[in-house]
Scaffold this motif. Sequence first.
Motif, PDB file in Angstrom:
ATOM      1  N   LEU A 493      57.499 -32.430 111.657  1.00  0.00           N
ATOM      2  CA  LEU A 493      57.391 -31.987 110.267  1.00  0.00           C
ATOM      3  C   LEU A 493      55.982 -31.508 109.947  1.00  0.00           C
ATOM      4  O   LEU A 493      55.802 -30.476 109.288  1.00  0.00           O
ATOM      5  CB  LEU A 493      57.782 -33.127 109.328  1.00  0.00           C
ATOM      6  N   LEU A 497      55.181 -27.757 108.672  1.00  0.00           N
ATOM      7  CA  LEU A 497      54.662 -27.568 107.321  1.00  0.00           C
ATOM      8  C   LEU A 497      53.222 -27.086 107.304  1.00  0.00           C
ATOM      9  O   LEU A 497      52.723 -26.664 106.260  1.00  0.00           O
ATOM     10  CB  LEU A 497      54.777 -28.870 106.533  1.00  0.00           C
ATOM     11  N   GLY A 501      55.584 -24.096 103.335  1.00  0.00           N
ATOM     12  CA  GLY A 501      57.003 -24.339 103.129  1.00  0.00           C
ATOM     13  C   GLY A 501      57.268 -24.799 101.711  1.00  0.00           C
ATOM     14  O   GLY A 501      56.371 -25.292 101.017  1.00  0.00           O
ATOM     15  N   VAL A 504      62.370 -28.691 102.583  1.00  0.00           N
ATOM     16  CA  VAL A 504      62.700 -29.283 103.875  1.00  0.00           C
ATOM     17  C   VAL A 504      64.143 -29.763 103.836  1.00  0.00           C
ATOM     18  O   VAL A 504      64.548 -30.465 102.899  1.00  0.00           O
ATOM     19  CB  VAL A 504      61.767 -30.462 104.210  1.00  0.00           C
ATOM     20  N   VAL A 531      56.549 -29.651  98.059  1.00  0.00           N
ATOM     21  CA  VAL A 531      57.701 -29.415  98.934  1.00  0.00           C
ATOM     22  C   VAL A 531      58.832 -30.371  98.580  1.00  0.00           C
ATOM     23  O   VAL A 531      58.634 -31.590  98.504  1.00  0.00           O
ATOM     24  CB  VAL A 531      57.303 -29.587 100.416  1.00  0.00           C
ATOM     25  N   THR A 533      62.726 -32.032  99.359  1.00  0.00           N
ATOM     26  CA  THR A 533      63.483 -32.449 100.545  1.00  0.00           C
ATOM     27  C   THR A 533      64.947 -32.667 100.164  1.00  0.00           C
ATOM     28  O   THR A 533      65.230 -33.302  99.139  1.00  0.00           O
ATOM     29  CB  THR A 533      62.925 -33.752 101.139  1.00  0.00           C
ATOM     30  N   VAL A 549      62.819 -25.792 107.540  1.00  0.00           N
ATOM     31  CA  VAL A 549      61.725 -25.606 106.583  1.00  0.00           C
ATOM     32  C   VAL A 549      61.797 -24.182 106.062  1.00  0.00           C
ATOM     33  O   VAL A 549      61.682 -23.222 106.822  1.00  0.00           O
ATOM     34  CB  VAL A 549      60.347 -25.865 107.232  1.00  0.00           C
TER      35      VAL A 549
END
Length: 550
Positions: A493, A497, A501, A504, A531, A533, A549
């Motif tokens: 990750l 990233l 990004g 996710v 970001v 998720t 991503v």
Amino acid sequence: MPQPPDALDAVAVRTWCSLALDALGREREAIDAINVYPVADGDTGTNLYLTVESAAAAVEAVFAAHETGTTVPAPADVVRAMAHGALIGARGNSGTILAQLLRGMAGVLAEAGDADHLRRALAEAAASARLAVAHPVEGTVLTVATAAAEGAGAAEPGAGLTAVAAAAYAGACAALARTPERLAVLGRAGVVDAGGQGLVTVLGALLEAVGGRAPAGPVLRAPGGTSGGTPPLTGACAEADPEGGPAFEVIYLLEASDEAVGRLRTRLDALGDCLVVVGGDGLWNVHVHVDDAGAAVEAGVEAGRPHRIRITHFAADRMRAHREPVHREPAQRAVVVVVPGDGLLGLCAEAGATTVLARPGEPPASGELVDAIRRAHAREVVLLPNDAELRHTAAAAAEQARAEGVRVALIPTRAAVQGIAALAVHEPGRGFDEDVVAMTAAAGATRYAELAVAERQSWTTAGICQAGDVLGLIDGDIAVIGNDVTGTARTVLDRMLSAGGELVTLVLGEEVPDALAGVLEEHVREGHLAVDTVIYRGGPRTTPLLIGVE
């Protein structure tokens, strides 16, 4: 009045960028209005403005990062920043060519910024721009660039920087005025080449930066046009067949080797036209007009790592809007998705897709994909294979379905998370082409990774792995070797990233505990506040973790 500089130093380059941006801002709409070649989509002025805006921002960043006080950045750093900024921000056919012109100039001006180097820089710019265009056409910005170089080269020996810049500008103006004689579509429309007009504007700003005053005289137009107004366009749009050329413009930045880019040029040249590939040193800006936008993006994926993918539908109907309104009958449309696990099977089915389950070691055959297309009972189908190994199988299925009268668009998704991203923006209510463009762009903007467990000791691109090690594959290549799923996932990750990004996507396999989702979500939140998720369960037959991503 301050004395003109005897060399194009850092401050002069900064001034040039600023003046060029201001000038293109004033001329943007007028240049858009005369844009009839290679596609009459009325955006050349805008594209050039955005390209120079990116170049100017890169120059300002160098000055902002430099130590304040009595010193300024090195001229070489500034001209390279200008070229790099133009490369990463290039828009459209004309903007991409301008980026290569600036790159060609920067390679010489980084050595020195005197008059002789400016002559060489303009010559190198014109030559490199021609090499970047697959099929150079006279009467375009390439012709104007060559004339500018020839004008600078013909300046008196020993002439100063201002005299050389003035000679280049004069040569470019003269060539621009003759572009309607060299390119029939311009002559019919009664306009000069829009890209060439933009280059003249940029060269005028250069002359002002080194000479201290703006060039005299109005902006040039071909006979029949007007200065600062909208020239007659009836010939261009009425005589051009909007359905005779490719439907899409595809642009992306590409990280790839010279050898891979050479193969990419050949493939894209066979797919469409207006191919321009500029850059070097591992970073390229790719521009092409094609009917199959997915194939153009897929070619980039095979060559290296594409990002900042932009796909534009030329909207041929817009070009005919002055004659009659266009009405489309609603089309019955479906999406067929190949998925690797039961959990994703349900997720995609809930989104309205027709699904095909890919079992471990048993990829679906083309006949299964054709059957799924038939089961969708739709006149228009978007096919998402979600596996690089299924590309040829999916292409064969699409061809068979087309022979049966179904309109099929194949988007070359290489992982399930790319398919999820494409499906998320799918809108059956809009036009088919527009829907395919949006889905292709969403998939292309999604980097993907997965975690797998090594079955035996072996050599990998990340080093030697042992049986039982957890492998992190990014975009299909082994990038991380770890001891456990959690630590390896965090490392993967972070690497993904680091390039930026906004969203996710995590798809957890059946054997992975629920707690991992919370741990990874918190890890993303701590390191990247902006970001988001989203988490899904892949169910049986899914690898331990899939990551996307966007």
